[in-house]
Design a protein around this motif. Structure first.
Motif, short mmCIF file in Angstrom:
data_model
loop_
_atom_site.label_atom_id
_atom_site.label_comp_id
_atom_site.label_asym_id
_atom_site.label_seq_id
_atom_site.Cartn_x
_atom_site.Cartn_y
_atom_site.Cartn_z
N CYS A 132 -51.43 -2.55 22.38
CA CYS A 132 -52.71 -2.82 22.56
C CYS A 132 -52.92 -3.25 23.96
N VAL A 188 -53.69 -10.60 19.61
CA VAL A 188 -53.84 -11.55 18.66
C VAL A 188 -53.04 -11.50 17.21
N SER A 230 -56.36 -7.08 20.86
CA SER A 230 -56.35 -7.82 21.95
C SER A 230 -55.31 -8.84 21.78
N MET A 239 -46.27 -4.57 23.10
CA MET A 239 -47.55 -4.44 22.08
C MET A 239 -48.15 -3.45 22.84
N PHE A 269 -52.65 -1.33 14.14
CA PHE A 269 -53.50 -1.97 15.10
C PHE A 269 -54.51 -2.61 14.07
N GLY A 310 -50.64 -9.21 16.50
CA GLY A 310 -49.23 -8.69 16.69
C GLY A 310 -48.67 -7.60 15.87
FE1 FES Z 1 -53.29 -6.69 17.53
FE2 FES Z 1 -52.07 -5.30 19.18
S1 FES Z 1 -53.45 -4.68 17.78
S2 FES Z 1 -51.84 -7.52 19.03
#
Ligand code: FES
Ligand code: SF4
Length: 254
Positions: A77, A61, A59, A75, A55, A63
């Motif tokens: 998160c 961003v 958010s 994803m 991670f 990936g």
């Molecule tokens: Fe960055 Fe999921 S932690 S996209």
């Protein structure tokens, strides 16, 4: 209603090949607004500090947190546990090199893609500090922006049947990136310039068109439109160059 979550998480450390991969169970109390990111952190903090997963931004961003969640590429998160069954099975993305547990190396593949496509604006005027930005037509800017939204999570690549079969295939992420530069009016490359890189049967035209890429993309990028755009332009350039498009695809050859 908050529930008890029963996780089954893939465990394997390539640095300890003597220990076979296995699925490890963990039980966790769900909390309000819990994402898989929160849940995995809680498991690591309170139950097993050796659990590997990636991670960065939390958010959608960077990936880096893509994994298979109950059979679907997602994803972590941006996945709320409230939207999942209480039995949650987590596996690493296939196709990419496994670094350990849920962590895979997507970077090397995407870096190779950029090098292969020479993914930078070619032929633009030299930029001098202080010079004004060249304005771009809003319609063009929107098209480029839409393709540029890819965050290289790898969900489309690892979910693609053609990727699993063809070594040279660029995948949806690659074709999307190619579309991004073809659509950019600042890039002076002609479509024929791309033929040398992607004009063979194992590339633009190798796709089985199952559209798993579009189903798997967590950002809902319009893969069908972008791949169609690339295919049309490459087909036109091939015909112009006298290339025969009726040859069988690589995967149709006997
Ligand atoms: Fe960055 Fe999921 S932690 S996209
Ligand atoms: Fe991920 Fe979508 Fe980019 Fe594929 S196109 S790498 S699924 S963001």
């Amino acid at each position: 209603m908050l529930r008890q979550l029963n996780f089954e998480i893939f465990r394997y450390d390539p640095n300890r090949p003597e220990r076979a991969p296995f699925m490890q169970p963990f039980t966790l109390a769900e909390t309000s607004g819990m994402t898989l990111f929160t849940a995995l952190n809680r498991i690591r903090e309170t139950m097993d500090p050796t659990l590997m997963f990636d991670f960065v931004c939390r958010s959608s961003v960077c990936g880096s947190c893509a994994m298979i969640v109950n059979g679907i590429n997602r994803m972590a998160c941006r996945t709320l546990t409230s939207g999942l069954s209480p039995n949650i099975r987590l596996l690493p993305l296939p196709f990419f090199k496994l670094l350990g547990d849920l962590t895979v190396d997507t970077h090397t593949w995407f870096r190779g893609l950029d090098e292969r496509l020479r993914a930078w604006i070619h032929g633009c005027d030299q930029v001098t500090p202080g010079s004004r930005e060249a304005p771009m037509d809003n319609k063009d800017a929107f098209k480029v922006y839409n393709a540029e939204r890819c965050i290289e999570c790898g969900c489309c690549v690892s979910g693609c049947a053609t990727m699993a079969n063809g070594k040279g295939f660029l995948g949806a992420a690659g074709l999307n990136r190619m579309a991004r530069f073809m659509m950019d009016p600042r890039d002076t490359r002609k479509t024929s310039d791309y033929l040398e890189i992607v004009g063979d049967d194992e590339n633009v035209f190798a796709c089985f068109e199952t559209m798993m890429c579009e189903d798997n993309c967590p950002l809902d990028l319009p893969m069908d439109l972008h791949m169609e755009y690339v295919r049309e332009r490459v087909a036109a350039a091939k015909l112009e160059s006298g290339n025969d498009l009726r040859r069988p695809m690589a995967h149709q050859k006997k």
